[in-house]
Scaffold this motif. Structure first.
Motif, short mmCIF file in Angstrom:
data_model
loop_
_atom_site.label_atom_id
_atom_site.label_comp_id
_atom_site.label_asym_id
_atom_site.label_seq_id
_atom_site.Cartn_x
_atom_site.Cartn_y
_atom_site.Cartn_z
N ALA A 1 0.84 -1.19 0.00
CA ALA A 1 0.00 0.00 0.00
C ALA A 1 0.88 1.25 0.00
O ALA A 1 1.85 1.34 0.75
N GLY A 2 0.55 2.18 -0.90
CA GLY A 2 1.29 3.43 -0.98
C GLY A 2 2.56 3.37 -1.81
O GLY A 2 3.15 4.41 -2.12
N GLU A 3 2.99 2.19 -2.19
CA GLU A 3 4.24 2.03 -2.94
C GLU A 3 4.05 2.45 -4.40
O GLU A 3 2.95 2.40 -4.94
N LEU A 4 5.15 2.88 -5.04
CA LEU A 4 5.13 3.24 -6.45
C LEU A 4 5.54 2.05 -7.30
O LEU A 4 6.46 1.32 -6.95
N ASP A 5 4.88 1.86 -8.42
CA ASP A 5 5.15 0.76 -9.35
C ASP A 5 6.23 1.22 -10.33
O ASP A 5 6.00 2.13 -11.12
N PRO A 6 7.42 0.58 -10.32
CA PRO A 6 8.51 1.02 -11.18
C PRO A 6 8.51 0.40 -12.58
O PRO A 6 9.45 0.60 -13.35
N GLN A 7 7.47 -0.31 -12.95
CA GLN A 7 7.46 -1.04 -14.23
C GLN A 7 7.64 -0.14 -15.44
O GLN A 7 7.17 0.99 -15.46
N GLN A 8 8.29 -0.71 -16.43
CA GLN A 8 8.41 -0.12 -17.77
C GLN A 8 7.70 -1.07 -18.73
O GLN A 8 7.50 -2.24 -18.40
N PRO A 9 7.35 -0.61 -19.93
CA PRO A 9 6.71 -1.53 -20.89
C PRO A 9 7.58 -2.76 -21.14
O PRO A 9 8.81 -2.68 -21.15
N HIS A 10 6.92 -3.88 -21.33
CA HIS A 10 7.59 -5.15 -21.59
C HIS A 10 7.44 -5.51 -23.07
O HIS A 10 6.50 -5.08 -23.73
N THR B 1 3.12 -1.76 -24.31
CA THR B 1 2.20 -0.75 -23.81
C THR B 1 2.61 -0.28 -22.41
O THR B 1 2.83 -1.10 -21.52
N ALA B 2 2.68 1.03 -22.21
CA ALA B 2 2.97 1.59 -20.89
C ALA B 2 1.86 1.20 -19.93
O ALA B 2 0.67 1.25 -20.29
N HIS B 3 2.23 0.80 -18.71
CA HIS B 3 1.25 0.41 -17.70
C HIS B 3 1.85 0.53 -16.31
O HIS B 3 3.04 0.33 -16.13
N LYS B 4 1.00 0.88 -15.35
CA LYS B 4 1.43 1.01 -13.96
C LYS B 4 0.25 0.80 -13.02
O LYS B 4 -0.86 1.23 -13.30
N PHE B 5 0.54 0.13 -11.90
CA PHE B 5 -0.41 0.12 -10.79
C PHE B 5 -0.18 1.40 -10.00
O PHE B 5 0.94 1.88 -9.88
N HIS B 6 -1.24 1.97 -9.45
CA HIS B 6 -1.12 3.20 -8.65
C HIS B 6 -2.29 3.29 -7.68
O HIS B 6 -3.21 2.45 -7.74
N HIS B 7 -2.23 4.26 -6.79
CA HIS B 7 -3.25 4.40 -5.76
C HIS B 7 -3.51 3.04 -5.09
O HIS B 7 -4.65 2.58 -4.99
N ILE B 8 -2.42 2.43 -4.65
CA ILE B 8 -2.49 1.11 -4.01
C ILE B 8 -2.95 1.32 -2.57
O ILE B 8 -2.20 1.85 -1.75
N THR B 9 -4.18 0.92 -2.28
CA THR B 9 -4.75 1.16 -0.96
C THR B 9 -4.64 -0.05 -0.03
O THR B 9 -4.77 0.09 1.18
N GLU B 10 -4.46 -1.24 -0.61
CA GLU B 10 -4.23 -2.47 0.16
C GLU B 10 -3.09 -3.21 -0.51
O GLU B 10 -3.00 -3.23 -1.75
#
Length: 105
Positions: free
Chosen positions: A38-47, A83-92
């Protein structure tokens, strides 16, 4: 046959201090467990591979290209290669099974 238990995979991932644990690799696909707290930033880049995410637990939003949706346990998301993609607003705390085709890396 190869069979896995999510609790054992999560323990192995945590013991290796990584956000991602690849636990299956075959000729046409690979599968791993991805974790973001929760609260962490997703560092992913497109695969360079197509991906399918299956949310095992947690809650977040994901943006794929220009589209955003909320995800939780049981959500399935397809991400086309490149395709660019990220998880965000991680609440749990988020635990996601990831299938890459062809295999990652």
């Amino acid at each position: 046959m190869k069979a896995f238990r999510l609790d054992e995979l999560e323990a192995e991932r945590a013991a290796n201090d990584g956000a991602y644990l690849q636990f299956l690799r075959e000729r046409n696909m690979s599968v791993g467990l991805y974790a973001l707290n929760a609260g962490e930033l997703d560092p992913q880049q497109p695969h360079s591979q197509d991906e399918v995410y299956l949310v095992v637990s947690g809650r977040a939003s994901i943006t794929v290209g220009m589209e955003t949706t909320q995800v939780g346990r049981g959500s399935v998301v397809y991400v086309p290669a490149g395709t660019a993609h990220k998880f965000h607003h991680i609440t749990e705390d988020l635990r996601v099974m990831v299938v890459f085709s062809p295999p990652e890396g």
